[in-house]
Design a protein around this motif. Structure first.
Motif, mmCIF file in Angstrom:
data_model
loop_
_atom_site.group_PDB
_atom_site.id
_atom_site.type_symbol
_atom_site.label_atom_id
_atom_site.label_comp_id
_atom_site.label_asym_id
_atom_site.label_seq_id
_atom_site.Cartn_x
_atom_site.Cartn_y
_atom_site.Cartn_z
ATOM 1 N N ALA A 1 0.834 -1.205 0.000
ATOM 2 C CA ALA A 1 0.000 0.000 0.000
ATOM 3 C C ALA A 1 0.869 1.257 0.000
ATOM 4 N N ARG A 2 1.999 1.212 0.690
ATOM 5 C CA ARG A 2 2.895 2.370 0.730
ATOM 6 C C ARG A 2 3.479 2.663 -0.656
ATOM 7 N N ILE A 3 3.862 1.603 -1.378
ATOM 8 C CA ILE A 3 4.382 1.794 -2.738
ATOM 9 C C ILE A 3 3.305 2.398 -3.639
ATOM 10 N N LEU A 4 2.086 1.884 -3.531
ATOM 11 C CA LEU A 4 0.982 2.414 -4.338
ATOM 12 C C LEU A 4 0.757 3.889 -4.037
ATOM 13 N N ALA A 5 0.800 4.242 -2.763
ATOM 14 C CA ALA A 5 0.583 5.638 -2.375
ATOM 15 C C ALA A 5 1.686 6.536 -2.924
ATOM 16 N N GLU A 6 2.926 6.075 -2.871
ATOM 17 C CA GLU A 6 4.056 6.867 -3.367
ATOM 18 C C GLU A 6 3.946 7.124 -4.861
ATOM 19 N N GLN A 7 3.402 6.174 -5.600
ATOM 20 C CA GLN A 7 3.329 6.302 -7.061
ATOM 21 C C GLN A 7 2.130 7.126 -7.523
ATOM 22 N N VAL B 1 5.342 1.315 -12.441
ATOM 23 C CA VAL B 1 5.786 0.353 -11.433
ATOM 24 C C VAL B 1 4.788 -0.794 -11.372
ATOM 25 N N LEU B 2 5.300 -2.027 -11.365
ATOM 26 C CA LEU B 2 4.477 -3.207 -11.103
ATOM 27 C C LEU B 2 4.768 -3.687 -9.688
ATOM 28 N N VAL B 3 3.704 -3.886 -8.915
ATOM 29 C CA VAL B 3 3.838 -4.314 -7.524
ATOM 30 C C VAL B 3 3.328 -5.749 -7.434
ATOM 31 N N ASP B 4 4.247 -6.691 -7.299
ATOM 32 C CA ASP B 4 3.923 -8.116 -7.273
ATOM 33 C C ASP B 4 3.537 -8.531 -5.859
ATOM 34 N N LEU B 5 2.339 -9.118 -5.703
ATOM 35 C CA LEU B 5 1.826 -9.509 -4.383
ATOM 36 C C LEU B 5 2.201 -10.938 -3.985
ATOM 37 N N ALA C 1 -20.484 -6.097 -2.677
ATOM 38 C CA ALA C 1 -20.127 -6.389 -4.065
ATOM 39 C C ALA C 1 -20.846 -5.467 -5.041
ATOM 40 N N ALA C 2 -22.097 -5.147 -4.755
ATOM 41 C CA ALA C 2 -22.866 -4.276 -5.658
ATOM 42 C C ALA C 2 -22.288 -2.872 -5.744
ATOM 43 N N ASP C 3 -21.506 -2.467 -4.722
ATOM 44 C CA ASP C 3 -20.904 -1.129 -4.719
ATOM 45 C C ASP C 3 -19.457 -1.136 -5.196
ATOM 46 N N PHE C 4 -18.899 -2.318 -5.387
ATOM 47 C CA PHE C 4 -17.481 -2.421 -5.733
ATOM 48 C C PHE C 4 -17.224 -2.034 -7.187
ATOM 49 N N PHE C 5 -18.111 -2.453 -8.093
ATOM 50 C CA PHE C 5 -17.927 -2.211 -9.525
ATOM 51 C C PHE C 5 -18.585 -0.892 -9.904
ATOM 52 N N THR C 6 -17.809 -0.005 -10.517
ATOM 53 C CA THR C 6 -18.314 1.325 -10.846
ATOM 54 C C THR C 6 -18.460 1.558 -12.343
ATOM 55 N N GLY C 7 -17.953 0.664 -13.163
ATOM 56 C CA GLY C 7 -18.040 0.787 -14.606
ATOM 57 C C GLY C 7 -17.211 -0.301 -15.248
ATOM 58 N N PRO C 8 -17.230 -0.391 -16.587
ATOM 59 C CA PRO C 8 -16.397 -1.389 -17.254
ATOM 60 C C PRO C 8 -14.927 -1.198 -16.881
ATOM 61 N N LEU C 9 -14.305 -2.252 -16.350
ATOM 62 C CA LEU C 9 -12.893 -2.227 -15.949
ATOM 63 C C LEU C 9 -12.621 -1.179 -14.879
ATOM 64 N N SER C 10 -13.631 -0.846 -14.080
ATOM 65 C CA SER C 10 -13.476 0.177 -13.038
ATOM 66 C C SER C 10 -14.098 -0.307 -11.732
ATOM 67 N N THR C 11 -13.426 0.005 -10.619
ATOM 68 C CA THR C 11 -13.930 -0.354 -9.296
ATOM 69 C C THR C 11 -13.807 0.851 -8.371
ATOM 70 N N CYS C 12 -14.282 0.671 -7.152
ATOM 71 C CA CYS C 12 -14.206 1.736 -6.157
ATOM 72 C C CYS C 12 -12.849 1.792 -5.470
ATOM 73 N N LEU C 13 -11.918 0.924 -5.836
ATOM 74 C CA LEU C 13 -10.603 0.907 -5.200
ATOM 75 C C LEU C 13 -9.871 2.220 -5.460
ATOM 76 N N ALA C 14 -9.363 2.836 -4.392
ATOM 77 C CA ALA C 14 -8.491 3.999 -4.552
ATOM 78 C C ALA C 14 -7.126 3.524 -5.031
ATOM 79 N N HIS C 15 -6.298 4.467 -5.503
ATOM 80 C CA HIS C 15 -5.019 4.076 -6.094
ATOM 81 C C HIS C 15 -4.070 3.443 -5.082
ATOM 82 N N ASP C 16 -4.334 3.624 -3.777
ATOM 83 C CA ASP C 16 -3.470 3.052 -2.751
ATOM 84 C C ASP C 16 -4.172 1.956 -1.951
#
Length: 287
Positions: free
Chosen positions: A18-24, A50-54, A149-164
């Motif tokens: 999450a820290r790497i995502l926030a920095e980018q 940057v690719l962040v491998d989990l 789950a109904a609130d997670f998807f916001t559009g095609p190839l889009s979710t409610c996830l923030a960038h971090d």
């Protein structure tokens, strides 16, 4: 095509990731199984710096089944879900849908978290999590939150996830011992993206009438969606000829699919009705 240039990072914890995502600040992408992201990068539809491998992050794999339902870690591969025999009782819609996902080679590497985060509107599992009213655990700088789950998807190839933020796990509610369910989809070839698909279940009262009906559609809408008109038409009815025919009619009328190179809107609209008819008939025939 060759992939664009990128920096590769392999964090050892969710906090570090999450820290790497926030920095980018939006310039990084998470890679889980890579079965969706790598092709997108090859076609230059995404060019993260940057690719962040989990892969080394602990606690993101595994299937936990208990009285309160099923929890599947985001890095759990399709193959592991497919091989978990207990899911056929604990959440059979999940077990059924996984067999329709792509091909064995893809299921051997792809993950449930990567699939849901990719949010392809034709993908099977988004429709299943919406039908089942699953909750998604999301980790970010302020800790873990749960998203319906109904609130997670916001559009095609889009979710409610923030960038971090990172999808951590999926939670499915407990499944009654007696429930009727079905999953139906149509693709040109098995393993291809579905033109449309239906995930549904319902319970029965003492008189054999349906209640608690849940129906979701994929492939014919911009995001996986429930079909409330269809659910209302089935609730309180015996699931047989007239009720199934009315549900199919309402299903076709409930979607506004696009025209594309694969199928016209009218074709997909009719297909949704046919798939609802097949799914309800299959569910009613299930012992």
């Amino acid at each position: 095509m060759k992939l664009p240039a990128f920096e590769y990072r392999r964090p050892a914890s969710l906090e570090e990731a999450a820290r790497i995502l926030a920095e980018q600040e939006g310039g990084a992408k998470l890679v889980a199984g890579g079965q969706s992201l790598v092709p997108v990068m090859a076609f230059r539809l995404a060019s993260p710096t940057v690719l962040v491998d989990l892969a080394r992050v602990p606690g993101l794999r595994g299937i936990d089944i208990g009285d309160d339902g099923v929890r599947i870690g985001a890095m759990t591969r399709w193959r592991d879900i497919e091989d978990e025999a207990r899911l056929r009782r604990a959440c059979p819609l999940v077990a059924e849908a996984v067999g329709h996902i792509a091909h064995y080679q893809i299921r051997n590497r792809g993950t449930i978290g990567g699939n849901l985060s990719h949010a392809d509107p034709a993908s099977e599992m988004p429709g299943v999590v919406v039908a089942c009213e699953a909750e998604l655990e999301v980790f970010g700088p302020s800790g873990t939150r749960r998203v319906a789950a109904a609130d997670f998807f916001t559009g095609p190839l889009s979710t409610c996830l923030a960038h971090d933020e990172i999808l951590q796990a999926v939670r499915f509610p407990s499944w009654p011992a007696v429930r009727r369910w079905a999953f139906e989809e149509f693709a040109l070839r098995r393993g291809d993206f579905a033109y449309a698909g239906i995930a549904l279940y319902y319970d029965e009262d003492g008189g054999g009438c349906a209640h608690n009906t849940h129906v979701s559609v994929i492939g014919a809408t911009d995001i996986p969606r429930r079909l409330p008109a269809v659910e209302a038409a089935i609730n309180g009815q015996r699931v047989e000829g007239p009720a199934i025919a009315e549900a199919a009619r309402l299903a076709s009328a409930s979607v506004t699919p696009p025209d594309d190179i694969h199928a016209s809107a009218d074709y997909r609209r009719a297909l949704v009705g046919t798939l609802v008819e097949r799914a309800l008939a299959a569910a009613a025939a299930r012992s």
